[in-house]
Enzyme design. Structure first.
Site: not given
Length: 190
Positions: A37, A69, A95, A125, A128-130, A175, A182
């Site tokens: 972090n 790192y 997002r 995560a 914007p995740v995608d 389901h 997202h």
């Protein structure tokens, strides 16, 4: 005697990163958890909280620590949960508003991770995740199956819980999936 040491590095010690770390400990999914972090004291405090909880859990002893790192080279998974502060975008930002600030940050994190010799799986995560999963794939040069975005997993989980509450049944009996990107463009695939 352990045959394999499962190591997960989490980049970003906010709510999402802390939840990942907590679940890794509680579900006994990793032997070593390293937290990176920008605020190293926060990463250190999170690590100590998790270590001090071990005596009360049914989990094997773990190595949990604040990292940098240089610690990613032998990791099996690097979880990217770092995000630009959303306070700059007002209450409940879209997002996609995070895109501009997060793309450069995630590029930098990915470069540092790869330069350290990482050869595992990225779990993205950050928002914007995608879009950011695609950025990580491009910058890292890793095959597609080694860069995984959490996508609409959160929306799917929420949808299952809401439907279960409405029907008064166990959410594990529901389901269905939420599809698309997202965020605000996602939809339930009824």
């Amino acid at each position: 005697m352990k045959i394999n040491n499962k190591k997960v590095v989490i980049v970003g010690a906010g709510a999402v990163g802390s939840t990942y770390a907590h679940n890794l400990v509680v579900d006994d999914l990793a032997d070593e958890i390293a937290i990176i972090n920008t605020n190293k004291s926060k990463a250190s405090a999170n690590s100590l909280d998790l270590l001090h909880a071990l005596p009360y859990l049914n989990a094997a002893p773990k190595n949990i620590y604040a990292a940098d790192y240089s610690d990613v080279s032998d990791a099996d998974i690097v979880v990217l949960s770092a995000n630009a502060p959303s306070a700059t975008f007002g209450k409940n930002p879209d997002r996609l508003q995070l895109l501009e600030n997060n793309v450069e940050m995630i590029r930098d994190i990915t470069r540092k991770t790869m330069d350290a010799g990482f050869d595992g799986i990225f779990l993205v995560a950050s928002n914007p995740v995608d879009v950011l999963a695609q950025v990580v794939a491009e910058v890292s040069g890793l095959p597609k199956h080694r860069v995984i975005g959490t996508g609409t997993l959160l929306e799917t989980s929420r949808m299952r819980q809401i439907v279960a509450e409405k029907l008064q049944i166990n959410p594990k009996s529901i389901h269905g999936y939420v599809l698309a990107e997202h965020g605000k463009s996602s939809f339930a695939a009824w």
